[in-house]
Design an enzyme around this catalytic site. Structure first.
Site, PDB file in Angstrom:
ATOM      1  CB  THR A   1      -0.936  -0.291   1.117  1.00 37.28           C
ATOM      2  OG1 THR A   1      -2.149   1.021   1.332  1.00 37.28           O
ATOM      3  CG2 THR A   1      -0.520  -0.009   2.791  1.00 37.28           C
ATOM      4  CG  ASN A   2      -0.448   4.944  -1.649  1.00 36.17           C
ATOM      5  OD1 ASN A   2      -1.285   5.736  -0.569  1.00 36.17           O
ATOM      6  ND2 ASN A   2      -0.645   4.200  -2.231  1.00 36.17           N
TER       7      ASN A   2
END
Ligand code: CTP
Length: 412
Positions: free
Chosen positions: A217-218
């Site tokens: 993810t980020n």
């Protein structure tokens, strides 16, 4: 800065807490009146130890109040909240913030805060130790989540000669915040400038599964996308928000919760339609993963098996796909989170993706981007224009983006 006067001047309740900065509330009061507002001061009992109500009586549009049991009692406790276009509290002490966050209504000021549906502008002021205390910060976070606008304190000389964070914001900044709230409120209503428009907003970072417990993810929090959706709704649009977050979404916005780039792509495609007829505006604030694992392990990977080699594949570029199916008149907005060569990279994305606007932010700058409540952006237009929005709330950035969107819709 003066407020546009309609037939009635905006009704502003000025709450004054018991802090040494109460003397500056006198200046705030005078400036609000000078800016064309009807100002009704409400002091806490203890605030009178710092500044007398007579001073406010002389400067404000109506006499100052302290208690629910005076004047037009017993309905004063709800009347002020109902009449208010804005409630501004300056100084908002640790005590007032705590009582407001808890929803207490034990004096006229806190009762007004519970009774009102107007935007509340909080201007905290206190000693640094109090300002930094987790209880105060948690209370502010609660109040922000409920929609309060916070004008943060400044760093400087405090009472008793101490120096640090906690000094009441300059009266000019406080009045500006009130003017901005009134301006965005004037745009909202049923006849807002996005009335009748269908707006699709995406928000948050996608999560691409490696196995049942791990994801790629980020750092996107989704706050900016949510702020755009909320502002678009306030301005009269029919809004669909496709989000990867579990942030609360106000009533009136249709929300689609997704996790992966593939789910986000499907949700967007469903809403936009094969010919682009489904929406008038697409704001792609989501941070979509550029790559995802080719395969997701069906059971948990264990470290005894050694480091896994995860093969990645590119995700489809959702925004480019939307742009390829766009219909005349539709407005498409992309985002670019960068750490270097901000404007050049954002301009390249604008051209490559074929969109009307790219909202670029330098996520390495203080107070900007991921998880902050504030942002600073450059809004690049396909027509070569650049609108700079210096550090401000994500709500104000949302309105600046929508101002550009409204102008584009009007020009088509
Ligand atoms: N976007 C998208 N689909 C993707 C990736 C991004 O629609 N698969 C959108 C984002 O929502 C955002 C814009 O494209 O509006 C960001 O552009 P992007 O190419 O993702 O920028 P970066 O990933 O930062 O590109 P680079 O890594 O090359 O800087």
């Amino acid at each position: 800065m003066a407020v546009q006067r309609g037939t009635e001047p905006p009704f502003v309740v000025l709450g004054v807490g018991a802090g040494i900065a109460a003397y500056k509330a006198v200046e705030v009061c005078r400036r609000l009146v000078d800016a064309g507002m009807h100002v009704a001061p409400v002091l806490t009992e203890q605030a009178q130890r710092f500044v007398g109500r007579t001073t406010f009586d002389a400067l404000a549009s109506e006499p100052a109040r302290v208690s629910v049991w005076e004047g037009d009692a017993p309905i004063a406790h709800t009347r002020l909240g109902q009449l208010a276009d804005v409630v501004v509290v300056a100084p908002a002490t640790a005590d007032v913030l705590g009582r407001a966050a808890a929803g207490l209504a034990d004096d006229l000021l806190t009762t007004t805060l519970v009774a009102t549906r107007a935007v509340v502008v909080l201007c905290p002021a206190m000693h640094t130790e109090m300002w930094e205390h987790p209880a105060v910060q948690d209370n502010l976070a609660v109040l922000r989540r409920r929609g309060a606008v916070v004008v943060p304190p400044e760093t400087g000389r405090l009472a008793g000669g101490d120096v640090g964070a906690g000094r009441l914001a300059d009266p000019e900044r406080i009045v500006d915040a009130v003017v901005q709230v009134l301006a965005s409120r004037a745009r909202s209503g049923p006849a807002g400038d996005l009335a009748g428009r269908r707006v699709l907003v995406t928000a948050g970072g996608t999560r691409e599964p490696i196995d049942p417990v791990r994801v790629i993810t980020n750092r996107s929090s989704g706050k900016q996308g949510h702020a755009v959706a909320e502002a678009a709704r306030r301005r009269g649009a029919e809004v669909v928000l496709v989000t990867t977050t579990s942030l609360p979404v106000p009533a009136g916005i249709e929300v689609v919760r997704v996790e992966t780039a593939a789910e986000l792509e499907t949700a967007v495609a469903d809403r936009v339609g094969a010919d682009g007829e489904g929406v008038d505006v697409v704001v792609m604030a989501a941070a979509v993963a550029d790559f995802r694992p080719v395969a997701t392990a069906s059971s948990k990977l264990h470290k005894v098996d050694g480091p896994p080699s995860i093969v990645l594949e590119p995700t489809p570029d959702i925004l480019t796909g939307v742009a390829s199916r766009r219909r005349p008149g539709q407005v498409l907005v992309g985002f670019a989170a960068e750490t270097d060569d901000l404007v050049e990279r954002a301009r390249a994305k604008l051209v490559a993706k074929g969109v009307d606007l790219v909202v670029a932010n330098d996520v390495s700058a203080p107070g900007v981007g991921f998880d902050h409540d504030t942002n600073a952006v450059s809004i690049l237009g396909a027509d070569g224009t650049v609108t700079e929005v210096p550090l401000t709330s994500k709500g104000a950035v949302a309105d600046a983006i929508l101002d550009r969107v409204v102008a584009l819709l009007a020009s088509r």
